[in-house]
Design an enzyme around this catalytic site. Structure first.
Site, PDB file in Angstrom:
ATOM      1  N   LYS A 121      92.604 102.149  29.299  1.00 42.28           N
ATOM      2  CA  LYS A 121      91.616 101.199  28.813  1.00 42.28           C
ATOM      3  C   LYS A 121      91.700  99.639  29.532  1.00 42.28           C
ATOM      4  O   LYS A 121      90.519  99.311  29.600  1.00 42.28           O
ATOM      5  CB  LYS A 121      92.156 101.002  27.139  1.00 42.28           C
ATOM      6  CG  LYS A 121      91.955 101.772  26.312  1.00 42.28           C
ATOM      7  CD  LYS A 121      91.740 101.473  25.063  1.00 42.28           C
ATOM      8  CE  LYS A 121      91.434 102.670  24.064  1.00 42.28           C
ATOM      9  NZ  LYS A 121      91.602 102.233  22.583  1.00 42.28           N
ATOM     10  N   LYS A 205      88.262 112.585  26.987  1.00 42.36           N
ATOM     11  CA  LYS A 205      88.393 112.590  25.679  1.00 42.36           C
ATOM     12  C   LYS A 205      87.271 112.046  24.935  1.00 42.36           C
ATOM     13  O   LYS A 205      86.404 111.062  25.482  1.00 42.36           O
ATOM     14  CB  LYS A 205      89.783 111.985  24.921  1.00 42.36           C
ATOM     15  CG  LYS A 205      89.874 110.719  24.698  1.00 42.36           C
ATOM     16  CD  LYS A 205      91.034 110.369  23.661  1.00 42.36           C
ATOM     17  CE  LYS A 205      90.818 108.978  23.338  1.00 42.36           C
ATOM     18  NZ  LYS A 205      91.380 108.676  21.964  1.00 42.36           N
ATOM     19  N   LYS A 208      85.414 106.547  20.958  1.00 40.88           N
ATOM     20  CA  LYS A 208      84.351 105.570  20.379  1.00 40.88           C
ATOM     21  C   LYS A 208      83.640 104.656  21.400  1.00 40.88           C
ATOM     22  O   LYS A 208      82.601 104.122  21.413  1.00 40.88           O
ATOM     23  CB  LYS A 208      84.822 104.933  19.356  1.00 40.88           C
ATOM     24  CG  LYS A 208      85.541 105.295  18.111  1.00 40.88           C
ATOM     25  CD  LYS A 208      85.958 104.305  17.212  1.00 40.88           C
ATOM     26  CE  LYS A 208      87.122 104.552  16.447  1.00 40.88           C
ATOM     27  NZ  LYS A 208      88.445 104.548  16.860  1.00 40.88           N
TER      28      LYS A 208
HETATM   29  N1  AQP Z   1      88.814 112.989  21.102  1.00 37.01           N
HETATM   30  C1  AQP Z   1      89.719 112.995  20.242  1.00 37.01           C
HETATM   31  N2  AQP Z   1      90.108 114.451  19.795  1.00 37.01           N
HETATM   32  C2  AQP Z   1      91.198 114.393  18.771  1.00 37.01           C
HETATM   33  N3  AQP Z   1      91.480 113.554  18.275  1.00 37.01           N
HETATM   34  C3  AQP Z   1      91.302 111.937  18.486  1.00 37.01           C
HETATM   35  N4  AQP Z   1      91.292 110.884  17.954  1.00 37.01           N
HETATM   36  C4  AQP Z   1      90.857 110.120  18.622  1.00 37.01           C
HETATM   37  N5  AQP Z   1      89.849 110.399  19.540  1.00 37.01           N
HETATM   38  C5  AQP Z   1      90.172 111.993  19.601  1.00 37.01           C
HETATM   39  C6  AQP Z   1      92.480 110.583  16.837  1.00 37.01           C
HETATM   40  O1  AQP Z   1      91.727 109.672  16.058  1.00 37.01           O
HETATM   41  C7  AQP Z   1      92.614 108.971  15.347  1.00 37.01           C
HETATM   42  C8  AQP Z   1      92.085 107.554  15.263  1.00 37.01           C
HETATM   43  O2  AQP Z   1      92.025 106.878  16.833  1.00 37.01           O
HETATM   44  P1  AQP Z   1      91.813 105.308  16.901  1.00 37.01           P
HETATM   45  O3  AQP Z   1      90.602 105.011  16.071  1.00 37.01           O
HETATM   46  O4  AQP Z   1      93.052 104.550  16.554  1.00 37.01           O
HETATM   47  O5  AQP Z   1      91.478 105.351  18.277  1.00 37.01           O
HETATM   48  P2  AQP Z   1      91.639 106.092  19.587  1.00 37.01           P
HETATM   49  O6  AQP Z   1      92.599 107.092  19.534  1.00 37.01           O
HETATM   50  O7  AQP Z   1      91.859 105.090  20.693  1.00 37.01           O
HETATM   51  O8  AQP Z   1      90.067 106.640  19.440  1.00 37.01           O
HETATM   52  P3  AQP Z   1      88.990 106.488  20.062  1.00 37.01           P
HETATM   53  O9  AQP Z   1      87.636 107.036  19.446  1.00 37.01           O
HETATM   54  O10 AQP Z   1      88.775 106.958  21.687  1.00 37.01           O
HETATM   55  O11 AQP Z   1      88.576 104.862  19.984  1.00 37.01           O
HETATM   56  P4  AQP Z   1      88.612 103.715  21.237  1.00 37.01           P
HETATM   57  O12 AQP Z   1      87.530 104.432  22.228  1.00 37.01           O
HETATM   58  O13 AQP Z   1      87.963 102.598  20.434  1.00 37.01           O
HETATM   59  O14 AQP Z   1      89.645 103.686  21.906  1.00 37.01           O
HETATM   60  C9  AQP Z   1      93.931 109.052  16.087  1.00 37.01           C
HETATM   61  O15 AQP Z   1      94.877 109.796  15.433  1.00 37.01           O
HETATM   62  C10 AQP Z   1      93.560 109.706  17.394  1.00 37.01           C
HETATM   63  O16 AQP Z   1      94.636 110.463  18.148  1.00 37.01           O
END
Ligand code: AQP
Length: 343
Positions: A121, A205, A208
């Site tokens: 990140k 992956k 968001k």
């Molecule tokens: N691609 C994914 N496949 C499976 N599980 C996923 N999670 C996130 N992306 C995937 C799971 O969703 C939960 C919440 O995630 P989060 O909102 O805390 O943030 P994150 O993991 O950082 O997800 P993002 O979407 O990638 O957000 P950004 O882009 O803001 O960093 C967790 O249980 C995660 O494992």
């Protein structure tokens, strides 16, 4: 390292959360949310909208408030029951801030420096990243342990952070000679949806924060948008293989088959036998139909809730009260263990 620690003997409790840093997508839904819903039948569950995590990168204040409601709406629309489970916004419960500080003094720099999510990140310019982004996994340990939660349903990307939470709990128990004071939380990572990849790059992956909207399916996308994103998903020109070995070296195809399996509750090999030898001209429309059928009710319910935010606010308010009632006595205990002066 943790093998000889006497076991925690308190009740089992589930904790998890998602950041209001953008629209929830299919990865969040299949990797975590659908497992959260099922766990309500067997466990006391606490589901948090982790707004303190979201501000580790800049957020627009109005958008943050709206997105916090939207994430809560997604929880409820997916089947999280705010009567049975506790649903709240992280910033409304002081224990998260407080325990995070104690754990900043418990966790070691070397442990946090190894976290790959920070490296991903922060990118090349880590010097300009916030200190909060660096200590993000320490706050995550505090989120879980403020409730002495024993189980944490997450996607596979969170595995390393969960290991750090276990190390933090273990270190606290040892430093203060209180074996079993905090549980060593267990991750629950399950199903073919545990790692959903970008629709544009099967090695990244679904996220968001990916600048490409076409890389992900959002829970609020309408049927046409879902169909378009699946139609434009990257694939190759070979036909669908008959076995999982045939998916090796084809990450985008593997990902689409995994999504099909997770949405339908079937195994990947079952999907492969159905589509063996066919091209994406047949597979993609079938996947789009399934995705629309599965996500449609969630999207509609989210829209209904967002049109009447009072219902969401009621759930968040009562959830915060219940979360404080669990975490405050735990924080009293923690302060005593640390040895803070009290008159
Ligand atoms: N691609 C994914 N496949 C499976 N599980 C996923 N999670 C996130 N992306 C995937 C799971 O969703 C939960 C919440 O995630 P989060 O909102 O805390 O943030 P994150 O993991 O950082 O997800 P993002 O979407 O990638 O957000 P950004 O882009 O803001 O960093 C967790 O249980 C995660 O494992």
């Amino acid at each position: 390292m943790t093998d000889n620690t006497p076991a925690y003997s308190g009740p089992e409790r589930v904790f998890s959360g998602m950041q209001p840093s953008g629209d929830l997508h299919l990865g969040n839904y299949l990797g975590a949310l659908i497992n959260w819903v099922g766990l309500q039948d067997t466990h006391d569950c606490i589901y948090c909208v982790v707004d303190l995590h979201a501000i580790t990168v800049p957020q627009d204040p109005e958008t943050l408030a709206r997105q916090t409601r939207e994430i809560a709406a997604a929880y409820l629309a997916s089947g999280v029951d705010p009567e049975r489970s506790i649903v709240f916004a992280q910033s409304s419960v002081p224990a998260h801030f407080e325990l995070a500080w104690y754990f900043n003094c418990t966790a070691r720099m070397g442990w946090v420096e190894r976290m790959t999510q920070f490296k991903d990140k922060a990118g090349k310019d880590a010097e300009r990243a916030s200190v909060g982004l660096f200590t993000y996994p320490v706050l995550q340990a505090a989120d879980i342990l403020a409730y002495k939660a024993t189980h944490v349903p997450v996607g596979e990307d969170q595995k390393q952070h969960l290991e750090l939470s276990r190390d933090v709990a273990d270190r606290f128990n040892r430093d203060f000679d209180r074996p079993g004071f905090f549980p060593l939380p267990e991750p629950i990572i399950q199903g073919p949806g545990a790692r959903i990849m970008s629709l544009k790059d099967g090695t990244k992956k679904m996220s968001k924060s990916d600048p490409s909207e076409l890389s992900r399916i959002n829970l609020i996308d309408d049927a046409d948008t879902i169909a378009k994103k699946i139609r434009k998903a990257r694939t190759d020109t070979d036909p669908i293989p008959g076995t999982e070995e045939g998916l090796e070296g084809r990450p985008e195809v593997d990902n689409l088959v995994g999504i099909f399996a997770a949405l339908s509750g079937r195994s990947k090999s079952d999907i492969l036998s159905e589509f063996e030898g066919q091209g994406f001209g047949a597979f993609k429309p079938a996947l789009a139909e399934l995705a629309v059928e599965s996500l449609g009710p969630v999207t509609n319910e989210m829209r209904r809730l967002m049109n009447d935010p009072a219902e969401i606010d009621r759930a968040l308010e009562s959830g915060a009260e219940r979360a404080r009632a669990i975490s405050e006595p735990i924080m009293d205990e923690v302060r005593q263990v640390i040895g803070f002066w009290r008159p």
